[in-house]
Design a protein around this motif. Sequence first.
Motif, PDB file in Angstrom:
ATOM      1  N   VAL A  62      11.555   1.093   3.134  1.00  5.65           N
ATOM      2  CA  VAL A  62      12.543   2.160   3.274  1.00  5.65           C
ATOM      3  C   VAL A  62      12.018   3.369   4.050  1.00  5.65           C
ATOM      4  O   VAL A  62      12.720   3.915   4.906  1.00  5.65           O
ATOM      5  CB  VAL A  62      13.035   2.606   1.876  1.00  5.65           C
ATOM      6  CG1 VAL A  62      14.036   3.756   2.002  1.00  5.65           C
ATOM      7  CG2 VAL A  62      13.665   1.433   1.136  1.00  5.65           C
ATOM      8  N   GLN A  63      10.808   3.810   3.742  1.00  7.04           N
ATOM      9  CA  GLN A  63      10.313   5.034   4.372  1.00  7.04           C
ATOM     10  C   GLN A  63      10.339   4.971   5.892  1.00  7.04           C
ATOM     11  O   GLN A  63      10.714   5.965   6.538  1.00  7.04           O
ATOM     12  CB  GLN A  63       8.902   5.356   3.871  1.00  7.04           C
ATOM     13  CG  GLN A  63       8.380   6.720   4.307  1.00  7.04           C
ATOM     14  CD  GLN A  63       9.231   7.882   3.781  1.00  7.04           C
ATOM     15  OE1 GLN A  63       9.781   7.804   2.690  1.00  7.04           O
ATOM     16  NE2 GLN A  63       9.368   8.942   4.574  1.00  7.04           N
ATOM     17  N   PRO A  64       9.991   3.853   6.526  1.00 10.89           N
ATOM     18  CA  PRO A  64      10.103   3.791   7.994  1.00 10.89           C
ATOM     19  C   PRO A  64      11.530   4.007   8.490  1.00 10.89           C
ATOM     20  O   PRO A  64      11.731   4.603   9.559  1.00 10.89           O
ATOM     21  CB  PRO A  64       9.597   2.382   8.321  1.00 10.89           C
ATOM     22  CG  PRO A  64       8.694   2.032   7.186  1.00 10.89           C
ATOM     23  CD  PRO A  64       9.334   2.649   5.982  1.00 10.89           C
ATOM     24  N   VAL A  65      12.521   3.550   7.743  1.00  6.93           N
ATOM     25  CA  VAL A  65      13.919   3.766   8.127  1.00  6.93           C
ATOM     26  C   VAL A  65      14.242   5.255   8.090  1.00  6.93           C
ATOM     27  O   VAL A  65      14.887   5.793   8.999  1.00  6.93           O
ATOM     28  CB  VAL A  65      14.858   2.988   7.177  1.00  6.93           C
ATOM     29  CG1 VAL A  65      16.326   3.303   7.491  1.00  6.93           C
ATOM     30  CG2 VAL A  65      14.604   1.501   7.273  1.00  6.93           C
ATOM     31  N   LEU A  66      13.788   5.927   7.047  1.00  5.44           N
ATOM     32  CA  LEU A  66      14.042   7.367   6.931  1.00  5.44           C
ATOM     33  C   LEU A  66      13.364   8.126   8.067  1.00  5.44           C
ATOM     34  O   LEU A  66      13.948   9.074   8.630  1.00  5.44           O
ATOM     35  CB  LEU A  66      13.544   7.880   5.583  1.00  5.44           C
ATOM     36  CG  LEU A  66      14.137   7.211   4.337  1.00  5.44           C
ATOM     37  CD1 LEU A  66      13.511   7.805   3.075  1.00  5.44           C
ATOM     38  CD2 LEU A  66      15.646   7.357   4.295  1.00  5.44           C
ATOM     39  N   GLU A  67      12.154   7.748   8.400  1.00  2.94           N
ATOM     40  CA  GLU A  67      11.425   8.456   9.447  1.00  2.94           C
ATOM     41  C   GLU A  67      12.035   8.193  10.817  1.00  2.94           C
ATOM     42  O   GLU A  67      12.035   9.073  11.687  1.00  2.94           O
ATOM     43  CB  GLU A  67       9.955   8.056   9.408  1.00  2.94           C
ATOM     44  CG  GLU A  67       9.265   8.584   8.147  1.00  2.94           C
ATOM     45  CD  GLU A  67       7.825   8.121   8.014  1.00  2.94           C
ATOM     46  OE1 GLU A  67       7.386   7.287   8.839  1.00  2.94           O
ATOM     47  OE2 GLU A  67       7.138   8.588   7.086  1.00  2.94           O
ATOM     48  N   ARG A  68      12.590   6.991  11.034  1.00  5.62           N
ATOM     49  CA  ARG A  68      13.215   6.683  12.324  1.00  5.62           C
ATOM     50  C   ARG A  68      14.575   7.359  12.481  1.00  5.62           C
ATOM     51  O   ARG A  68      14.968   7.729  13.592  1.00  5.62           O
ATOM     52  CB  ARG A  68      13.394   5.168  12.478  1.00  5.62           C
ATOM     53  CG  ARG A  68      12.136   4.413  12.815  1.00  5.62           C
ATOM     54  CD  ARG A  68      12.439   3.002  13.258  1.00  5.62           C
ATOM     55  NE  ARG A  68      13.014   2.174  12.197  1.00  5.62           N
ATOM     56  CZ  ARG A  68      12.306   1.390  11.381  1.00  5.62           C
ATOM     57  NH1 ARG A  68      10.980   1.339  11.513  1.00  5.62           N
ATOM     58  NH2 ARG A  68      12.897   0.666  10.462  1.00  5.62           N
TER      59      ARG A  68
ATOM     60  N   ARG B 141       0.061   4.096   0.098  1.00  5.95           N
ATOM     61  CA  ARG B 141      -0.471   4.245   1.457  1.00  5.95           C
ATOM     62  C   ARG B 141       0.125   3.231   2.416  1.00  5.95           C
ATOM     63  O   ARG B 141      -0.190   3.235   3.611  1.00  5.95           O
ATOM     64  CB  ARG B 141      -1.993   4.115   1.442  1.00  5.95           C
ATOM     65  CG  ARG B 141      -2.711   5.333   0.868  1.00  5.95           C
ATOM     66  CD  ARG B 141      -4.195   5.299   1.179  1.00  5.95           C
ATOM     67  NE  ARG B 141      -4.861   4.195   0.508  1.00  5.95           N
ATOM     68  CZ  ARG B 141      -5.398   4.265  -0.712  1.00  5.95           C
ATOM     69  NH1 ARG B 141      -5.351   5.425  -1.378  1.00  5.95           N
ATOM     70  NH2 ARG B 141      -5.982   3.226  -1.250  1.00  5.95           N
ATOM     71  N   GLY B 142       0.955   2.333   1.907  1.00  6.25           N
ATOM     72  CA  GLY B 142       1.592   1.337   2.758  1.00  6.25           C
ATOM     73  C   GLY B 142       0.831   0.037   2.860  1.00  6.25           C
ATOM     74  O   GLY B 142       1.177  -0.821   3.679  1.00  6.25           O
ATOM     75  N   LYS B 143      -0.206  -0.128   2.038  1.00  3.63           N
ATOM     76  CA  LYS B 143      -0.962  -1.375   2.042  1.00  3.63           C
ATOM     77  C   LYS B 143      -0.191  -2.471   1.319  1.00  3.63           C
ATOM     78  O   LYS B 143       0.600  -2.209   0.416  1.00  3.63           O
ATOM     79  CB  LYS B 143      -2.323  -1.175   1.369  1.00  3.63           C
ATOM     80  CG  LYS B 143      -3.181  -0.079   1.981  1.00  3.63           C
ATOM     81  CD  LYS B 143      -3.572  -0.417   3.415  1.00  3.63           C
ATOM     82  CE  LYS B 143      -4.499   0.646   3.991  1.00  3.63           C
ATOM     83  NZ  LYS B 143      -4.843   0.358   5.416  1.00  3.63           N
ATOM     84  N   ILE B 144      -0.442  -3.693   1.717  1.00  3.36           N
ATOM     85  CA  ILE B 144       0.158  -4.832   1.023  1.00  3.36           C
ATOM     86  C   ILE B 144      -0.693  -5.136  -0.204  1.00  3.36           C
ATOM     87  O   ILE B 144      -1.880  -5.458  -0.085  1.00  3.36           O
ATOM     88  CB  ILE B 144       0.237  -6.065   1.939  1.00  3.36           C
ATOM     89  CG1 ILE B 144       1.187  -5.804   3.104  1.00  3.36           C
ATOM     90  CG2 ILE B 144       0.685  -7.295   1.143  1.00  3.36           C
ATOM     91  CD1 ILE B 144       1.259  -6.942   4.110  1.00  3.36           C
ATOM     92  N   VAL B 145      -0.100  -5.014  -1.370  1.00  2.00           N
ATOM     93  CA  VAL B 145      -0.786  -5.311  -2.632  1.00  2.00           C
ATOM     94  C   VAL B 145       0.028  -6.392  -3.347  1.00  2.00           C
ATOM     95  O   VAL B 145       1.132  -6.124  -3.841  1.00  2.00           O
ATOM     96  CB  VAL B 145      -0.907  -4.055  -3.521  1.00  2.00           C
ATOM     97  CG1 VAL B 145      -1.569  -4.415  -4.856  1.00  2.00           C
ATOM     98  CG2 VAL B 145      -1.701  -2.972  -2.801  1.00  2.00           C
ATOM     99  N   ARG B 146      -0.504  -7.569  -3.390  1.00  4.39           N
ATOM    100  CA  ARG B 146       0.212  -8.654  -4.056  1.00  4.39           C
ATOM    101  C   ARG B 146       0.003  -8.546  -5.566  1.00  4.39           C
ATOM    102  O   ARG B 146      -1.071  -8.130  -6.029  1.00  4.39           O
ATOM    103  CB  ARG B 146      -0.268 -10.019  -3.574  1.00  4.39           C
ATOM    104  CG  ARG B 146      -0.019 -10.252  -2.088  1.00  4.39           C
ATOM    105  CD  ARG B 146       0.371 -11.692  -1.812  1.00  4.39           C
ATOM    106  NE  ARG B 146       1.618 -12.045  -2.476  1.00  4.39           N
ATOM    107  CZ  ARG B 146       2.820 -11.864  -1.925  1.00  4.39           C
ATOM    108  NH1 ARG B 146       2.938 -11.321  -0.732  1.00  4.39           N
ATOM    109  NH2 ARG B 146       3.910 -12.227  -2.580  1.00  4.39           N
ATOM    110  N   PRO B 147       0.998  -8.902  -6.348  1.00  2.00           N
ATOM    111  CA  PRO B 147       0.839  -8.857  -7.806  1.00  2.00           C
ATOM    112  C   PRO B 147      -0.336  -9.715  -8.259  1.00  2.00           C
ATOM    113  O   PRO B 147      -0.567 -10.815  -7.718  1.00  2.00           O
ATOM    114  CB  PRO B 147       2.171  -9.418  -8.319  1.00  2.00           C
ATOM    115  CG  PRO B 147       3.145  -9.188  -7.201  1.00  2.00           C
ATOM    116  CD  PRO B 147       2.344  -9.342  -5.941  1.00  2.00           C
ATOM    117  N   ALA B 148      -1.070  -9.209  -9.233  1.00  2.00           N
ATOM    118  CA  ALA B 148      -2.227  -9.951  -9.737  1.00  2.00           C
ATOM    119  C   ALA B 148      -1.801 -11.191 -10.509  1.00  2.00           C
ATOM    120  O   ALA B 148      -2.576 -12.152 -10.632  1.00  2.00           O
ATOM    121  CB  ALA B 148      -3.075  -9.041 -10.633  1.00  2.00           C
ATOM    122  N   LEU B 149      -0.596 -11.189 -11.049  1.00  2.00           N
ATOM    123  CA  LEU B 149      -0.083 -12.323 -11.822  1.00  2.00           C
ATOM    124  C   LEU B 149       1.306 -12.641 -11.305  1.00  2.00           C
ATOM    125  O   LEU B 149       2.209 -11.819 -11.383  1.00  2.00           O
ATOM    126  CB  LEU B 149      -0.032 -11.970 -13.314  1.00  2.00           C
ATOM    127  CG  LEU B 149       0.380 -13.063 -14.287  1.00  2.00           C
ATOM    128  CD1 LEU B 149      -0.628 -14.202 -14.266  1.00  2.00           C
ATOM    129  CD2 LEU B 149       0.496 -12.484 -15.695  1.00  2.00           C
TER     130      LEU B 149
END
Length: 793
Positions: free
Chosen positions: A667-673, A784-792
Motif C-alpha cells: 500500500v505505501q508505494p501506492v500512497l507515495e506515487r 522497513r519493507g523487507k520480506i519476512v516470511r512467517p516462521a510457522l
Amino acid sequence: MICGQCAAAARSTAAQEAEREFATLKGFIERFQSVKAVRSRWELVAREVFEGQSLILAGDRDPVDVVLRRTKALLRHIKSMAGAPNLSEEETQLGRLERDIATVSLDDGEGRYGLFKAAMLLRRRIAFSNPLLDFDKILFIKRDFLSAEMTRGNHMCDQYFGFNAIAAGGVYVLEDAFGAGARVRDVLADSVCENGRFKGKKLAPGGFLSPELSYDGREILFAYTEGEATPFVWTQRSTYHIFKTNVDGSGLVQLTDGAVNDFDPCRLPNGRIAFISERRGGYGRCHPRPVPLYTLHSMNPDGSDIIRLSHHEANEWQPSVNHDGMIVYTRWDYVDRGNIQAHHPWLTTPEGRDARSIQGNFGKSKQARPTMEMDVKAIPGSHKYVATAAAHHSQAYGSLVLIDPQIEDDDAMGPVRRLTPETPFPEAEVGYNEGQVYATAWPLSEYFYLCVYDCEGSGRRGTGNNYGIYLVDAFGNKELIYRDPAISCLSPIPLRERKVEPVFAEAKGGAEGPKGTEAATVGVINVYNSLKPFPKGTAIKALRIIQVVPKTTPLINEPRIGYGNEKGARAVLGTVPVESDGSAYFELPAGRLVYFQALDERGLAVQSMRSDTYVHPGERLLCRGCHEPRASAPGVRVGFAAAFGRAPSKIQPDVEGSNPFSFARLVQPVLERNCVACHEKDPQGTDLRKGDWEKDANYRYASYMNLRDYAFFYGATSNTYDPWSEPRTVPGKFGARGSRLFDILEKGHHGVELPREDYHRLTLWLDCNSDFFGAYDDTAAQARGKIVRPALE
C-alpha cells in the motif's frame, strides 16, 4: 486394589442425598413462586427443554410434588422400554404414596419430608431397574476440580496444562456399581510402567485426564502428568502424556512424551488413536499469558506414526466417534470474530479430512445459545448428541444439552434442547464461574446418562470438588452412584464391550504434485448458493484464497497485526477462476489453513468466509456453495458443473506485497506515487507519509494510523476485551465495499485516477482486514519493507 471399606465410607447415604435434593428443589420452587424474573426464565426455558417433566411447574407446591411427578414419568418410560422388568409392585407403592401425599398438609413439614424420603427410595429402585444398566462396572478417574479461587487453571484452555494439575487422583473402576456391595478398585495401585522414562516405576502422584476404553472393554487409555508446578514452563514433567493399561492394571505403557501436552485419547474404528496435542505449534491470539494451540492428531496404538489431523489455528478438544465412524470434537473458531463466539461441535473423517461444523458456529449473540459445547458424544440408537454447555473462561462443567443435527441451525437454540434446565448456561446466562454443575455425560439413550454432578451445588453455582457419579434422566431425576468426599470424580464410562463403528471410507485421489505427492483439489458446485443473497446483478469471476498464518508469539497483540484487536496475520495465496455457472475447481496446497473470498469482475470481495478450512495430500474437498445453508441440497442445474469438466485450476499469485502480506510493500508505494505530494501541500490534509515509524511502539507508519477511520476491519481498535462481533459476513458490505476509502475513490477524489494495479492494491488491502503486518516475527524488518516470511506456515 479393592477398597470396599473406603468405598462404603465415601458413599453418601440415602438420607444425605434426600436432604440435599429436598433443599435444592425447595429453593427452586420458592424462587419460582416469589420472583417474577425466575418465573419468566422458566417459562422461556420451557420452549427449549427436551422433556417437560424436568421443569419446575406452576402446580408444584413443594419438593414432594416434584419428585412424585418425575418418578411417575420415569416409571412410565421404563415400562415402555424393551426388556423392562415387572414393576407392578413399584407402581402399586407409587400409587399408595400418591394417596398418602394427598392426605398430608403442606403445613406438616415433618410429614411431607418423610413422604419425600420414601419417594426418593422408591425412585432409586425404579431407576436402577432400568434395562439399559446391563453392566455392573464403571470406569472413571478422580481429579480435583480447579476452583475459581485458584489463580491459574480455571480456563477452557489452561485446565489442560499439566502444570495446573493438582497431584491427586487416579484411574478407578467401581464394581457392583448398582448393588449394595459397591466397591472401588484403584487400577494403577500395583502397576509398573514397562517402557519410557517411567520404566520399572509406578506413576507418582499426579493429575489424570480423559480415560478411554477399548472396544473390547479390556484396555484403558488415559492422560497423566506429574504436575510439576512450573507455570507456563513446558517440560516433560509439567505436561500430560498418554498411557495405556489393561483393565486389571497390567501392561502399563507410555505412548507419548515430550515437553508438550497430549491428552483426550479416542479409539478409532480403523485401529488408530485420535488425541489432542500441542505438537502443531503456535499460540492463541487473545491471551496475556502463553497459551499454545492444541489440535487433533492421531497415532498408531503403540504411539508411533503421530500425524496432525487438524491444521486449525485455535484450540480443539475431546474427540469422540459418531455412529458413522466420523470424529466429533469441539473447535474454537476464531477468524475475524470475537474471542468467545464459537466453540462448538465439528465433524471430520478419521484422517482429518473435510472438517465441518455441526451447529452453533455463528451464534446471534452471546446469550443466544451455550458459550461452549464440550464432551460431545453420539447417543446410542439416535442421530443426536449430548454435550456439556460450558463457559469460555472456566472449565468443562455446566449444563447438559441435546444437539439434533437434523434441525436447521438458526444461530440460536434451534438444534439444542436442555436436559438439565435448572442449571443456566455458564457465561452465556450467568457468570462464567456459575452453573458448573454437570460434566462428562456418557449417554445410554436420549433419556438416560451417566455423568458427574456437584451434589453440593444449588443448581446454579458448583462448589467444586464434590462431583460424584450419577445416573441422570431427562425427567429431572438424579441418582447417586458413587462419590468420594475428598476429591471429585470425572468421566464415568460403562466397563463393557461396545460396538465398533464402521471404518470410514476416505475419499482420496488427485493430480500428482511435486516430489511424488498428491495435490489436493477443491470443487465448488455453485458459488451463488449462499445463505445471504449477493447484491443484485453480482457476477462472481474468481475466488481469492487467503492463508491464515499461525501465531508464533505467545502474548496478545505482540505484535498487533493491524487495526483490529487480537486479529491474526494472513497471506494472499492468489486467485482461481469461477465459471459462468458459479462452479470452480482448483488445486490447494495441503497443510495450510485458508479461507475464501468471492470476487466480482473488478476483483472486489463480495463475500468472505469467517471460518477456515484445510486439505490433506490427495484430498478431494467438495463445497455446495458460498456460506450455503448447512442442510441445503446443491441446487438444480442443467448439465454438469462447467469447472468439473476441465483440469483443476492452479492458484494465480497476486501482486507483490500480498504474500507475505505487507502494508509497506503493498500500500505505501501506492500512497507515495499518487497521494503524498498533494497531501503535503494541504495543511489540513491527512499525512500519508511513513512518518517516524521507528518511534511507534508497534512500528506502524503515520499513513497507516491516519487511514484507520477510512479502512474496514473487524475487531475493537484498542487493547480492550473484544468478545463479540457480527459473526456472518453480509455480501457487498465488508472489506473495500464497506470502507469510507472506497466510497471516496468511487465518487472521485480531486481528479485522482489511480492506475488499475494501484486501485487493486488498495482494495486488496481493505478486503484483507486492512492489516499492516503479514507475520508475527521481526516487525521492524517488515516496516522497513523487507520480506519476512512467517516462521510457522
